[in-house]
Design an enzyme around this catalytic site. Structure first.
Site, PDB file in Angstrom:
ATOM      1  N   THR A  67     -28.975  -8.760  18.911  1.00  0.00           N
ATOM      2  CA  THR A  67     -28.927  -7.866  20.054  1.00  0.00           C
ATOM      3  C   THR A  67     -29.268  -6.455  19.579  1.00  0.00           C
ATOM      4  OG1 THR A  67     -27.515  -7.081  21.877  1.00  0.00           O
ATOM      5  CG2 THR A  67     -26.436  -7.459  19.768  1.00  0.00           C
ATOM      6  N   CYS A  68     -29.561  -5.579  20.538  1.00  0.00           N
ATOM      7  CA  CYS A  68     -29.862  -4.177  20.208  1.00  0.00           C
ATOM      8  C   CYS A  68     -29.705  -3.380  21.495  1.00  0.00           C
ATOM      9  CB  CYS A  68     -31.269  -4.052  19.617  1.00  0.00           C
ATOM     10  SG  CYS A  68     -32.596  -4.600  20.715  1.00  0.00           S
ATOM     11  N   GLY A  69     -30.600  -2.429  21.758  1.00  0.00           N
ATOM     12  CA  GLY A  69     -30.536  -1.688  23.001  1.00  0.00           C
ATOM     13  C   GLY A  69     -31.209  -2.412  24.154  1.00  0.00           C
TER      14      GLY A  69
END
Length: 279
Positions: free
Chosen positions: A236-238
Site C-alpha cells: 500500500t502507499c498513497g
C-alpha cells in the site's frame, strides 16, 4: 521472446530491439506529487507509445486517484497500443523508476506475463548514450490482447479489513516514515494520518539506488529482515503507485505471492470511512 529477469538493463533492451518485431515499448510516466515533467522537453526511447496511467488507464468514475479500470477498458486500451497476446512489452518512465512498476502490476493483474521494466528508465538509457526521439510512435493497428483479471494479485478495502490482523499476511506501506507515523500531513485533503494497523513501513526509496533498483541480493536481504518470506505480501502507499515499486521489488526477490492495495491510503485514510488506523 523473454528476458532472464522481469527487470532488464538498457543494454539488454537495445539488443532485443534489433531482434524482436513483437516488442512494444511503453512510456508509463506520470507526475509525482508536487513535481511534473510537463514543461520539460519530451525525450523518449525510439518507437515508444504512451501508456496513459492517469488518463485512459485510471477509472474516471472513481473518487480515488489511479483506480484500476475494468477488464474491458484495460483490454480496449491495450489493444489500441498494438499489443498482441504474443507481444513482449517493456515499460519505462522518464523519472527512472517511479510509475513503470504500476504499469507492470496492471499488466500482471490483467493476466499478461510477457511484461518487463527497464531498470533506470529514461535516465539510464540516456547515460548509456542510446538514441532518443522527441515524439511518440503512431500505432497503426489494434492488437489482440485479452485481459483476464487475476484476483490473487489485487487487494481492496474489504480484503484489507478481512486480513490486516492475519499472521499469514504482511502489509507493507511505501510512504515516508513521517506519513506512516502520522507526523507529516497527507498531501491530499480529507485524510487522517497514520497507517493500517499491523502494517510495516518500507519507504519506496529504500529499494532503489538512485534511479535504479538495488541488486536482487540486497532486495532479498531487505525483505528477509522482516521475517515475512513465507507469507503473502500486500503493498500500500498513497494511491497505489509507489506500492507497486515495492511489489515489484518483492517479486524480484523471489516472492511472487503479492498483492497491491489499489485504493491505498487515499481510500483507507478517508476521514468519513473511519477505518482502523494506528500512529
Amino acid at each position: 521472446m523473454s528476458f532472464k529477469s522481469a527487470l532488464i538493463s538498457p543494454a539488454e533492451l537495445q539488443e532485443a530491439l534489433t531482434k524482436n518485431d513483437h516488442l512494444i515499448l511503453l512510456d508509463c510516466t506520470i507526475d509525482k506529487v508536487g513535481q511534473s515533467l510537463k514543461d520539460a522537453p519530451l525525450e523518449l526511447l525510439p518507437n515508444s507509445l504512451f501508456f496513459d496511467i492517469e488518463g485512459k488507464f485510471s477509472d474516471p468514475a472513481s473518487k480515488l486517484p489511479h483506480t484500476l479500470v475494468s477488464e474491458q477498458v484495460f483490454q480496449r486500451g491495450v489493444r489500441a497500443l498494438g499489443v498482441d497476446q504474443d507481444s513482449t512489452v517493456v515499460l519505462y518512465d522518464r523519472w527512472g523508476i517511479y510509475s513503470s512498476p504500476r504499469g507492470w502490476w496492471m499488466f500482471k493483474v490483467m493476466g499478461f506475463n510477457q511484461v518487463y521494466i527497464l531498470n533506470g528508465g529514461l535516465p539510464a538509457w540516456k547515460e548509456a548514450k542510446y538514441p532518443l526521439v522527441n515524439s511518440y510512435q503512431e500505432n497503426i493497428k489494434n492488437g489482440n490482447f485479452e485481459a483476464h483479471f487475476q484476483k490473487n494479485l489485487y487487494a481492496d478495502k474489504e480484503y484489507i479489513l478481512a486480513h490486516y490482523r492475519s499472521s499469514e499476511v504482511s502489509i507493507f506501506d511505501a510512504r515516508s516514515k513521517g506519513r506512516f507515523n502520522g507526523l507529516v500531513a497527507e498531501p491530499r485533503k480529507g485524510l487522517n494520518g497514520g497507517h493500517i494497523p499491523h502494517s510495516r513501513n518500507l519507504p519506496f526509496e529504500e529499494v532503489l539506488d538512485g534511479v535504479c533498483y538495488k541488486d536482487v541480493a540486497e532486495l532479498k536481504r531487505q525483505f528477509e529482515h522482516f521475517n515475512t518470506m513465507e507469507k503473502e505480501h500486500v503493498f500500500t502507499c498513497g494511491s497505489g503507485i509507489t506500492a507497486s515499486i515495492l511489489a515489484f521489488a518483492c517479486y524480484l526477490s523471489g516472492q511472487h505471492n503479492i498483492r497491491v492495495y489499489d485504493g491505498s491510503w487515499s481510500e483507507w485514510g478517508r476521514e468519513e470511512l473511519n477505518l482502523p488506523t494506528e500512529k
